[in-house]
Design a protein around this motif. Structure first.
Motif, PDB file in Angstrom:
ATOM      1  N   LEU A   1      -4.851   6.688   0.258  1.00 47.40           N
ATOM      2  CA  LEU A   1      -4.399   7.690  -0.331  1.00 47.40           C
ATOM      3  C   LEU A   1      -4.996   8.964   0.128  1.00 47.40           C
ATOM      4  O   LEU A   1      -4.362  10.300   0.226  1.00 47.40           O
ATOM      5  N   THR A   2      -6.057   8.904   0.239  1.00 47.92           N
ATOM      6  CA  THR A   2      -6.927  10.274   0.697  1.00 47.92           C
ATOM      7  C   THR A   2      -6.255  10.678   2.128  1.00 47.92           C
ATOM      8  O   THR A   2      -6.079  11.856   2.510  1.00 47.92           O
TER       9      THR A   2
ATOM     10  N   PRO B   1      -9.832   5.765   1.398  1.00 51.61           N
ATOM     11  CA  PRO B   1      -8.831   5.225   0.937  1.00 51.61           C
ATOM     12  C   PRO B   1      -7.427   5.628   1.355  1.00 51.61           C
ATOM     13  O   PRO B   1      -7.405   6.988   2.051  1.00 51.61           O
TER      14      PRO B   1
ATOM     15  N   TYR C   1      -6.574  -3.155   2.365  1.00 50.04           N
ATOM     16  CA  TYR C   1      -5.584  -2.383   1.712  1.00 50.04           C
ATOM     17  C   TYR C   1      -5.619  -2.164   0.444  1.00 50.04           C
ATOM     18  O   TYR C   1      -4.893  -1.657  -0.442  1.00 50.04           O
TER      19      TYR C   1
ATOM     20  N   SER D   1       2.235   8.603  -5.471  1.00 49.59           N
ATOM     21  CA  SER D   1       1.087   9.610  -5.888  1.00 49.59           C
ATOM     22  C   SER D   1       1.652  10.820  -5.091  1.00 49.59           C
ATOM     23  O   SER D   1       0.689  11.908  -4.626  1.00 49.59           O
TER      24      SER D   1
ATOM     25  N   ASP E   1      -7.277   0.166  -2.899  1.00 53.08           N
ATOM     26  CA  ASP E   1      -6.958   1.390  -3.257  1.00 53.08           C
ATOM     27  C   ASP E   1      -8.350   2.075  -3.123  1.00 53.08           C
ATOM     28  O   ASP E   1      -8.300   3.066  -4.140  1.00 53.08           O
ATOM     29  N   ARG E   2      -9.371   1.796  -2.741  1.00 55.75           N
ATOM     30  CA  ARG E   2     -10.591   2.601  -2.621  1.00 55.75           C
ATOM     31  C   ARG E   2     -11.101   2.544  -1.074  1.00 55.75           C
ATOM     32  O   ARG E   2     -10.727   1.797  -0.307  1.00 55.75           O
TER      33      ARG E   2
ATOM     34  N   MET F   1       0.876  -1.000  -0.014  1.00 54.14           N
ATOM     35  CA  MET F   1       0.025  -0.078  -0.311  1.00 54.14           C
ATOM     36  C   MET F   1       0.681   1.203   0.131  1.00 54.14           C
ATOM     37  O   MET F   1       0.724   2.207  -0.631  1.00 54.14           O
TER      38      MET F   1
ATOM     39  N   SER G   1       2.712   1.441  -3.459  1.00 54.56           N
ATOM     40  CA  SER G   1       2.130   1.365  -4.652  1.00 54.56           C
ATOM     41  C   SER G   1       0.809   2.498  -4.859  1.00 54.56           C
ATOM     42  O   SER G   1       0.671   2.819  -5.818  1.00 54.56           O
ATOM     43  N   GLN G   2       0.547   2.861  -3.652  1.00 56.56           N
ATOM     44  CA  GLN G   2      -0.653   3.469  -3.394  1.00 56.56           C
ATOM     45  C   GLN G   2      -0.126   5.087  -2.821  1.00 56.56           C
ATOM     46  O   GLN G   2      -0.605   6.196  -3.508  1.00 56.56           O
ATOM     47  N   LEU G   3       0.824   5.033  -1.943  1.00 61.26           N
ATOM     48  CA  LEU G   3       1.347   6.281  -1.467  1.00 61.26           C
ATOM     49  C   LEU G   3       2.376   7.009  -2.020  1.00 61.26           C
ATOM     50  O   LEU G   3       2.179   8.247  -2.859  1.00 61.26           O
TER      51      LEU G   3
END
Length: 198
Positions: free
Chosen positions: A74-75, A72, A57, A28, A59-60, A20, A23-25
């Motif tokens: 990322l938010t 999420p 985990y 971005s 991504d939504r 997470m 690949s997500q944080l």
């Protein structure tokens, strides 16, 4: 291979947490070491119902039933990046779920969590307010809970689009700056009252 086989087993959550972050944080723009360390140390799966732990985990947003949704990662990462918390901050987290408060508590000394329909003034004033969701209006009581020069980070709804925004309280008023679109669930407690015009 079916979907159940693709979900992480109990011992694989730490790997899912690392994935997470990578690949997500990081990809971005969430790269602050203190924020990434907070994500690494807080077990996201502990903040969802047992039957949803396997998808903690993704991504939504993760639906939580009556407790709304877990935003999420990322938010939350974007919120914390915008907020730039420091150790001296006194933080109010407006949320039904404890994940964002747990992340913030890794970086500051004092965190108070209150539900969206709770009493936001207890323990204030706060130097930082994190609203875990999208709002249309900032209630007077929430503005009053913010210390002078304090900041508030939230999603704001504008014509159906949610944007990450940061506000700062100056001379008793909170002025907001939009930072970009973000994935927030709308909080019904902060929806503007409808008015009629002819």
């Amino acid at each position: 291979m079916n979907l159940v086989q693709d979900r992480p087993a109990e011992g694989e959550f730490s790997s899912a947490r690392r994935a997470m972050i990578d690949s997500q944080l990081r990809v971005s723009g969430v790269n602050d070491p203190a924020i990434l360390a907070a994500f690494a140390s807080v077990a996201r799966e502990d903040y969802v119902p047992a039957e949803r732990r396997a998808v903690a985990y993704i991504d939504r947003a993760v639906p939580l039933g009556d407790a709304g949704v877990l935003s999420p990662a990322l938010t939350h990462g974007q919120m914390l990046t915008a907020a730039a918390p420091v150790a001296a901050d006194t933080v109010l987290v407006v949320s039904r779920n404890g994940y964002l408060a747990a992340l913030a508590s890794q970086m500051v000394a004092s965190v108070t969590q209150v539900a969206p329909d709770g009493d936001w003034t207890a323990g204030g004033p706060f130097t930082l307010v994190l609203v875990d969701g999208a709002i249309e209006v900032v209630p007077d009581a929430l503005s009053a809970a913010l210390a002078a020069e304090g900041r508030i980070v939230t999603g704001m709804v504008d014509r159906g689009v949610t944007r990450l925004e940061i506000g700062r309280k100056v001379a008793g008023e909170v002025a907001f700056t939009a930072l970009g679109e973000a994935d927030f669930a709308i909080l019904p407690e902060f929806v503007a009252k409808q008015s009629w015009s002819f």
